[in-house]
Design a protein around this motif. Structure first.
Motif, PDB file in Angstrom:
ATOM      1  N   UNK A  41      54.595  39.604  48.203  1.00 23.49           N
ATOM      2  CA  UNK A  41      55.970  39.388  48.660  1.00 23.49           C
ATOM      3  C   UNK A  41      56.078  39.511  50.179  1.00 23.49           C
ATOM      4  N   UNK A  42      55.137  40.226  50.798  1.00 23.42           N
ATOM      5  CA  UNK A  42      55.103  40.278  52.262  1.00 23.42           C
ATOM      6  C   UNK A  42      54.810  38.896  52.823  1.00 23.42           C
TER       7      UNK A  42
ATOM      8  N   UNK B 134      62.716  44.607  57.833  1.00 20.53           N
ATOM      9  CA  UNK B 134      62.383  45.881  57.168  1.00 20.53           C
ATOM     10  C   UNK B 134      61.283  45.748  56.131  1.00 20.53           C
ATOM     11  N   UNK B 135      61.271  44.641  55.400  1.00 23.08           N
ATOM     12  CA  UNK B 135      60.220  44.449  54.400  1.00 23.08           C
ATOM     13  C   UNK B 135      58.857  44.288  55.060  1.00 23.08           C
ATOM     14  N   UNK B 136      58.803  43.535  56.158  1.00 23.89           N
ATOM     15  CA  UNK B 136      57.531  43.348  56.848  1.00 23.89           C
ATOM     16  C   UNK B 136      57.012  44.658  57.433  1.00 23.89           C
ATOM     17  N   UNK B 137      57.919  45.561  57.807  1.00 21.98           N
ATOM     18  CA  UNK B 137      57.515  46.848  58.378  1.00 21.98           C
ATOM     19  C   UNK B 137      57.189  47.853  57.283  1.00 21.98           C
ATOM     20  N   UNK B 138      57.959  47.829  56.197  1.00 23.11           N
ATOM     21  CA  UNK B 138      57.817  48.859  55.169  1.00 23.11           C
ATOM     22  C   UNK B 138      56.572  48.690  54.310  1.00 23.11           C
TER      23      UNK B 138
ATOM     24  N   UNK C 179      53.715  50.785  55.431  1.00 20.20           N
ATOM     25  CA  UNK C 179      54.071  52.195  55.239  1.00 20.20           C
ATOM     26  C   UNK C 179      54.003  52.572  53.767  1.00 20.20           C
ATOM     27  N   UNK C 180      54.505  51.705  52.898  1.00 23.92           N
ATOM     28  CA  UNK C 180      54.470  51.980  51.468  1.00 23.92           C
ATOM     29  C   UNK C 180      53.046  52.022  50.939  1.00 23.92           C
ATOM     30  N   UNK C 181      52.156  51.231  51.536  1.00 24.74           N
ATOM     31  CA  UNK C 181      50.763  51.278  51.121  1.00 24.74           C
ATOM     32  C   UNK C 181      50.159  52.659  51.364  1.00 24.74           C
ATOM     33  N   UNK C 182      50.503  53.259  52.502  1.00 28.28           N
ATOM     34  CA  UNK C 182      50.013  54.621  52.788  1.00 28.28           C
ATOM     35  C   UNK C 182      50.637  55.638  51.833  1.00 28.28           C
ATOM     36  N   UNK C 183      51.930  55.469  51.537  1.00 25.80           N
ATOM     37  CA  UNK C 183      52.597  56.393  50.613  1.00 25.80           C
ATOM     38  C   UNK C 183      52.015  56.268  49.216  1.00 25.80           C
ATOM     39  N   UNK C 184      51.725  55.048  48.799  1.00 31.37           N
ATOM     40  CA  UNK C 184      51.163  54.841  47.463  1.00 31.37           C
ATOM     41  C   UNK C 184      49.806  55.518  47.319  1.00 31.37           C
ATOM     42  N   UNK C 185      48.998  55.462  48.371  1.00 31.89           N
ATOM     43  CA  UNK C 185      47.669  56.064  48.306  1.00 31.89           C
ATOM     44  C   UNK C 185      47.719  57.587  48.320  1.00 31.89           C
TER      45      UNK C 185
END
Length: 582
Positions: free
Chosen positions: A200-201, A361-365, A368-374
């Protein structure tokens, strides 16, 4: 000796021939026929599918980005009518992949249907320039006009073009670019969420390019030539399909179908209504009525697969109103932006360019979400959090966005009105800068970054492998229903308030009341999903082979229960009377 030497030479020649053959067929190399090896073929398929996907989305966003402006200025529609047309087109484009998938599965061959859909896509994108091109501005000489179209003829061609384009889009999405073509069967929850995030990115990065470039061409430079760009994009997608159609046309497994799922549900409902008195006590689930051993027509694997899909129906239902809020970007938010001051340092911004603010915001998040998921979400099976928390936060963000839009509308009407020229049309708009509307776009962009990948993950992961495509079809059906729900809300608000809640001239109506009404519904929707989010927390359960291993035990257990029930009846029956003995 000569015979022995001859045999040695023949043996060595045979071994050298086999070695050369193996060398030619090593992974990563081509064979003697010039065909690609399996890894190269898969890589080419993935690249072609992704390219066609991006080209199709480029075409889709190019049609949608300035449709309201085109309908209001060129066709003379009211604001609410243009918003309804836009939302119905988006909804139809979401539902047509389901229809085309069914046709390819049951009635028409996949290759033949791809050719038909390519033609429809080409026809629709070619007809859009016909209806939008200003024939009255093209002259053979100074006294003769090349061609003219009446308003009625323009609307007929416009609707026919939208219909054929949506059917073509559905065919490309369902047959050429289905989710199953990316080979995600062996991926875990972490890998799946990462795939959906970056997928989706890329799609939103593509849409950002469309909203900036095509909207500017359509609105400022040559608005009527703007629809030629979707045509060129569709043509590029069709050439790509033609070049590698034998490699990229995905052939799904035939062990499940959408008709089977609907048949299980229909059969269960029929059996519930006919035999409710006899079967209601012993049924753990109402879909069990469709099983063959309970008088139905379907096997236990088919019914159990449908039961796992039915668990997702509440999740899908709560996506309807969320999708209605997302559809405010190309409808209600677009109208607010079009009636605001678009001047920035002497440059007139395209109206649809404000959509980029919701994409940033989606392109930036995503990184960041990838790091949070890991680190947090998939740190362990027991302590990790579920992606449902993303959906809850995203839905609250969508409700807050629509609420902010209502306050922004009140704030916008406090500014004096000025004249603004858009595509040679003079409009009376508010002098408030369009950048004052940025917070509502940002909040809705945050909602999309959180909700859409997580919902796709749950829809794909929480069902057996054999019906994952069907699960994504149902998600598309409910998302399309959200678009039509938005159109219904707009029509009802305009009719019920006599145009006050969705006015043609925004400074004369109360558009903020429509936003506040939608925000209150979305807040209730988010709270409702929060109460059931715990049902979708277990992402580590294996749904692939659970039915194959569990069904024999279930049959044996039911058989033992029936024997025990029969024994209790014999024991509790009264003894025979003397009259009966004789």
């Amino acid at each position: 000796m000569p015979d022995a030497d001859r045999r040695d030479v023949q043996a060595k020649g045979f071994l050298n021939h086999m070695a050369d053959k193996e060398q030619r067929l090593l992974p990563g190399r081509s064979n003697h026929n010039g065909k690609l090896s399996q890894p190269e073929k898969k890589l080419q398929e993935a690249i072609c599918v992704l390219l066609v996907e991006l080209c199709e989305r480029f075409t889709f966003f190019g049609i949608v980005c300035n449709m309201i402006f085109f309908c209001t200025v060129k066709l003379g529609y009211c604001n609410y009518q243009a918003a309804i047309v836009n939302m119905c087109f988006v909804g139809t484009s979401m539902l047509t992949p389901v229809l085309v998938g069914w046709l390819a599965e049951c009635l028409v061959g996949r290759i033949k249907l791809v050719c038909i859909c390519i033609f429809l896509h080409f026809l629709g994108t070619a007809l859009l320039p016909v209806v939008s091109f200003p024939f009255e501005d093209i002259y053979i000489d100074r006294r003769h006009i090349l061609n003219t179209l009446t308003k009625r003829e323009q609307k007929i061609v416009f609707y026919f073009a939208l219909l054929t384009a949506s059917l073509g889009i559905g065919g490309i999405r369902a047959i050429v670019c289905p989710l199953s073509a990316y080979n995600l069967e062996d991926c875990g929850p972490k890998e799946l969420l990462s795939f959906f995030n970056w997928f989706y990115w890329l799609v939103n990065l593509n849409s950002a390019v469309v909203f900036v470039s095509i909207s500017y061409i359509q609105q400022s430079v040559a608005r009527n030539l703007g629809f030629l760009i979707p045509f060129v994009s569709g043509l590029m997608a069709m050439i790509t399909i033609y070049m590698v159609r034998s490699e990229m046309i995905y052939k799904p497994k035939t062990d499940s179908s959408l008709l089977t799922t609907f048949g299980v549900i229909t059969s269960a409902l029929k059996m519930c209504s006919v035999r409710y008195r006899y079967f209601s006590r012993g049924m753990a689930n109402w879909l069990d009525h469709a099983k063959e051993n309970h008088g139905g027509q379907y096997s236990e694997i088919q019914v159990e697969s449908t039961k796992s899909l039915a668990r997702l129906f509440p999740l899908f239902t709560f996506q309807i109103l969320y999708r209605t809020c997302i559809m405010q970007i190309p409808s209600g938010y677009y109208l607010q932006t079009m009636n605001s001051n678009l001047h920035f340092n002497g440059f007139v911004l395209p109206v649809a360019a404000m959509n980029v603010i919701s994409i940033v915001p989606l392109l930036i998040l995503v990184p960041v979400l990838e790091c949070i998921n890991s680190s947090c979400l998939f740190s362990s099976k027991d302590t990790g959090y579920s992606p449902t928390i993303y959906i809850v936060v995203g839905q609250f963000s969508a409700a807050l966005s629509v609420m902010v839009a209502g306050f922004s509308e009140i704030h916008r009407k406090h500014f004096p009105q000025v004249e603004q020229t858009l595509s040679e049309e003079v409009l009376l708009v508010s002098s408030m800068s369009c950048f004052h509307l940025a917070p509502q776009y940002i909040l809705l962009g945050v909602a999309e970054a959180l909700v859409t990948p997580s919902c796709a993950l749950l829809s794909f992961r929480l069902v057996p492998e054999r019906i994952r495509g069907i699960s994504m079809h149902f998600l598309a059906i409910f998302n399309g229903a959200g678009c039509f729900m938005g159109a219904f809300f707009v029509q009802t608000a305009h009719t019920g308030t006599q145009g006050n809640w969705f006015p043609h001239f925004l400074h004369e109506g109360k558009l903020e009341r429509f936003f506040f009404f939608l925000a209150s519904l979305m807040m209730v929707n988010a709270l409702g999903f929060w109460t059931i989010a715990h049902r979708y927390n277990n992402l580590h359960e294996d749904y692939t082979n659970e039915f194959r291993g569990g069904l024999p035990g279930e049959k044996l257990l039911n058989h033992e229960k029936n024997i025990k029930h029969y024994d209790t009846i014999l024991e509790s029956s009264p003894p025979l009377s003397p009259m009966g003995k004789t």
